[in-house]
Scaffold this active site. Structure first.
Site, PDB file in Angstrom:
ATOM      1  N   ASP A  45     -23.505  16.385 -13.764  1.00 40.31           N
ATOM      2  CA  ASP A  45     -22.759  15.185 -14.134  1.00 40.31           C
ATOM      3  C   ASP A  45     -21.537  15.673 -14.894  1.00 40.31           C
ATOM      4  O   ASP A  45     -21.667  16.226 -15.986  1.00 40.31           O
ATOM      5  CB  ASP A  45     -23.667  14.305 -15.013  1.00 40.31           C
ATOM      6  CG  ASP A  45     -22.954  13.067 -15.560  1.00 40.31           C
ATOM      7  OD1 ASP A  45     -21.713  12.977 -15.430  1.00 40.31           O
ATOM      8  OD2 ASP A  45     -23.651  12.206 -16.126  1.00 40.31           O
TER       9      ASP A  45
ATOM     10  N   TYR B  79     -29.128  15.780 -27.701  1.00 40.15           N
ATOM     11  CA  TYR B  79     -28.904  14.941 -26.532  1.00 40.15           C
ATOM     12  C   TYR B  79     -27.585  15.261 -25.836  1.00 40.15           C
ATOM     13  O   TYR B  79     -26.548  15.249 -26.455  1.00 40.15           O
ATOM     14  CB  TYR B  79     -28.919  13.460 -26.917  1.00 40.15           C
ATOM     15  CG  TYR B  79     -28.647  12.597 -25.714  1.00 40.15           C
ATOM     16  CD1 TYR B  79     -29.647  12.392 -24.769  1.00 40.15           C
ATOM     17  CD2 TYR B  79     -27.387  12.056 -25.474  1.00 40.15           C
ATOM     18  CE1 TYR B  79     -29.412  11.649 -23.633  1.00 40.15           C
ATOM     19  CE2 TYR B  79     -27.140  11.304 -24.345  1.00 40.15           C
ATOM     20  CZ  TYR B  79     -28.157  11.104 -23.428  1.00 40.15           C
ATOM     21  OH  TYR B  79     -27.921  10.381 -22.302  1.00 40.15           O
TER      22      TYR B  79
ATOM     23  N   LYS C 223     -29.129  13.495 -19.384  1.00 39.76           N
ATOM     24  CA  LYS C 223     -30.477  13.834 -18.979  1.00 39.76           C
ATOM     25  C   LYS C 223     -30.473  14.891 -17.911  1.00 39.76           C
ATOM     26  O   LYS C 223     -29.492  15.565 -17.701  1.00 39.76           O
ATOM     27  CB  LYS C 223     -31.187  12.579 -18.513  1.00 39.76           C
ATOM     28  CG  LYS C 223     -31.414  11.635 -19.682  1.00 39.76           C
ATOM     29  CD  LYS C 223     -32.120  10.414 -19.238  1.00 39.76           C
ATOM     30  CE  LYS C 223     -31.557   9.877 -17.965  1.00 39.76           C
ATOM     31  NZ  LYS C 223     -30.147   9.571 -18.051  1.00 39.76           N
TER      32      LYS C 223
HETATM   33  P1  13P Z   1     -26.932  10.179 -17.299  1.00 41.95           P
HETATM   34  O1  13P Z   1     -27.968  11.189 -17.729  1.00 41.95           O
HETATM   35  O2  13P Z   1     -27.087   9.766 -15.882  1.00 41.95           O
HETATM   36  O3  13P Z   1     -25.574  10.673 -17.642  1.00 41.95           O
HETATM   37  O4  13P Z   1     -27.222   8.834 -18.101  1.00 41.95           O
HETATM   38  C1  13P Z   1     -27.047   8.802 -19.472  1.00 41.95           C
HETATM   39  C2  13P Z   1     -27.586   7.569 -20.080  1.00 41.95           C
HETATM   40  O5  13P Z   1     -28.229   7.656 -21.088  1.00 41.95           O
HETATM   41  C3  13P Z   1     -27.331   6.244 -19.499  1.00 41.95           C
HETATM   42  O6  13P Z   1     -27.938   5.235 -20.244  1.00 41.95           O
HETATM   43 MG    MG Z   2     -26.982  10.906 -14.191  1.00 45.22          MG
HETATM   44 MG    MG Z   3     -23.661  10.497 -17.197  1.00 43.10          MG
END
Ligand code: 13P
Ligand code: MG
Ligand code: MG
Ligand code: 13P
Length: 365
Positions: free
Chosen positions: A12, A229, A232
C-alpha cells in the site's frame, strides 16, 4: 526442464480518499517499471492489480524465489508509485515502504510477498488471491479447508494424487519458529495451532505424494515489522489448481462461507470476509468490510493467460449477502468485543493513555 517462478509482491503506497483505492496513476507507475523489466528479459510476464488501497505486482520469471533483482524491481516500482502518491498528497503515501534503502530482499521492509517456483505442468492453473482490510490469518480457515476438509475439497477423497494429503508449513510469528504438519493424521494438532489466528499462520502447503508446492501465503505482519501501527498486513496468496491439486472450484469453495477475520477499521475490528470482483474491491463501509479477490491464470511457458475474475460470479451472491448481514450485526457492537479486537491485537488504542490519566482515581474495591 527449467522452473518458472510466480512472484506476487504487494504494498500500500497511497490511496484516495482515505484507504479506499489505489488510483490508476499508481498502477501506471509500476507498469512502466515492469514493462522495462519485461523488455530487458528480467521478467517473463506480469499483471498489475489493486485490491482496495493495495497494489499487487503479479510477475513470472526464471530467477527463483527471493531473487534480489525481482525484489528490487518491486521495491523500485512501489517507490515510483509512492512518489506520485506523495506529489498528489494521497492518503498514506509510502505507507508500507518502511525503509529508505533496498537491502537485497523486500521481506522485513514493508511489502508482502508470496512466491513459488515450479516446473510447469501441461496445464498450469493458479489462483492469485489478494485481500484488503484484513491480515494473513484470513487465509488460515480457507486454506485449511482447501487442503484438508473433504467436505469442501472432494478431491481429498476421490483424487488419487490428493488422497495422501498435504503438508502444512506453519509459522509462529511471535517466536519466529516454523513447523511442518501432515494432514490428515495431524489435523487436530494443526487446528490447535492455526485456530489461534493472532500467532500461527500457514505459510506454505505441499502435496505429500511428491512434495510439490501447492500454496504460499504472504505472512509479513507490518505492525510487528515496524513496532507500531503502520497500516495492516493485507495479504496475498497463490494456490495451484487442478491435476492433483484442488480444482479451481474447490479452491474457491471455502469463500462461500464469509468467516470472521481481523483487520476492519483501523486494523482494530473483526468483520466478515466479503468475496468480491476486482471492480468491487473498493471498501467504503466503515472502511470495509474486509475483502478478498481471486484472479485465475494459466501459465504457459512463463506467460500469464488471464486473469479470470473468479469471484465475479453470481454463485457468490449468497456469501456476499450473508457477509453484509453479519457486517450489520457486528457493527451494532460498536466499541465492544468481539467486533473490536482484543487489546493485544488492536492496531490503534488509547488504553495506555486512558489508564495513565485515570491512575490516581482508581481505588481498591
Ligand atoms: P489499510 O491497511 O488497508 O491501509 O487500512 C487501514 C485502515 O485502518 C483503514 O481503516
Ligand atoms: Mg489495504
Ligand atoms: Mg491504506
Ligand atoms: P519466509 O518463510 O518467507 O522466510 O517467511 C518469514 C515470515 O514471514 C515469518 O513471519
Amino acid at each position: 526442464m527449467t522452473k518458472v517462478t510466480l512472484s506476487i509482491i504487494k504494498a500500500d503506497v497511497g490511496s484516495y480518499p482515505g484507504h479506499v483505492e489505489a488510483p490508476p496513476e499508481l498502477i501506471e507507475a509500476c507498469e512502466k517499471r515492469l514493462r522495462g523489466a519485461l523488455e530487458n528479459g528480467l521478467i517473463n510476464d506480469f499483471y498489475i492489480t489493486r485490491c482496495g488501497d493495495d497494489l499487487e505486482l503479479i510477475m513470472t520469471h526464471y530467477n527463483g524465489v527471493d531473487s534480489k533483482e525481482i525484489h528490487k524491481l518491486a521495491w523500485d516500482s512501489f517507490n515510483d508509485a509512492a512518489k506520485i502518491a506523495k506529489k498528489a498528497k494521497l492518503y498514506g503515501a509510502g505507507q508500507d515502504l518502511l525503509k529508505n534503502a533496498f537491502s537485497g530482499n523486500v521481506r522485513g521492509m514493508g511489502p508482502g510477498v508470496a512466491e513459488m517456483e515450479f516446473e510447469e505442468r501441461p496445464a498450469e492453473s493458479v489462483v492469485v488471491f489478494a485481500a484488503d482490510k484484513t491480515d494473513p490469518a484470513a487465509f488460515s480457515l480457507p486454506i485449511y479447508r482447501m487442503f484438508s476438509d473433504p467436505f469442501s475439497s472432494a478431491g481429498l477423497v476421490i483424487d488419487k494424487k490428493m488422497h495422501q494429503g498435504f503438508t502444512f508449513e506453519v509459522h509462529d510469528i511471535k517466536d519466529h519458529k516454523k513447523i511442518l504438519l501432515n494432514t490428515p493424521e495431524e489435523t487436530y494438532d494443526l487446528l490447535a495451532l492455526i485456530g489461534n489466528t493472532a500467532r500461527y499462520l500457514i505459510k506454505r502447503v505441499y502435496r505429500r505424494s511428491d512434495n510439490e508446492i501447492a500454496a504460499v501465503i504472504s505472512t509479513e505482519k507490518l505492525s510487528r515489522i515496524a513496532g507500531k501501527y503502520v497500516g495492516k498486513d493485507d495479504p496475498v496468496a497463490v494456490v495451484r489448481g487442478q491435476s492433483g491439486f484442488p480444482a479451481i472450484g474447490e479452491i474457491l469453495e471455502p469463500f462461500a462461507f464469509p468467516h470472521i477475520v481481523a483487520g476492519w477499521m483501523r486494523g482494530s475490528h473483526r468483520g466478515p470476509l466479503l468475496p468480491v470482483s476486482e471492480m468491487d474491491a473498493r471498501p467504503t463501509r466503515f472502511d470495509g468490510p474486509p475483502r478478498m479477490m481471486a484472479l485465475g491464470f494459466n501459465i504457459s511457458d512463463g506467460v500469464l493467460i488471464g486473469p479470470k475474475d473468479l469471484f465475479d460470479d453470481i454463485s457468490f451472491d449468497n456469501a456476499r449477502r450473508k457477509a453484509l448481514d453479519i457486517a450489520d450485526y457486528l457493527r451494532r457492537h460498536g466499541p465492544f468485543e468481539p467486533h473490536r479486537l482484543s487489546e493485544e491485537e488492536m492496531e490503534y488504542t488509547t488504553l495506555p493513555e486512558v489508564l495513565k490519566k485515570l491512575e490516581k482515581r482508581f481505588k481498591k474495591e
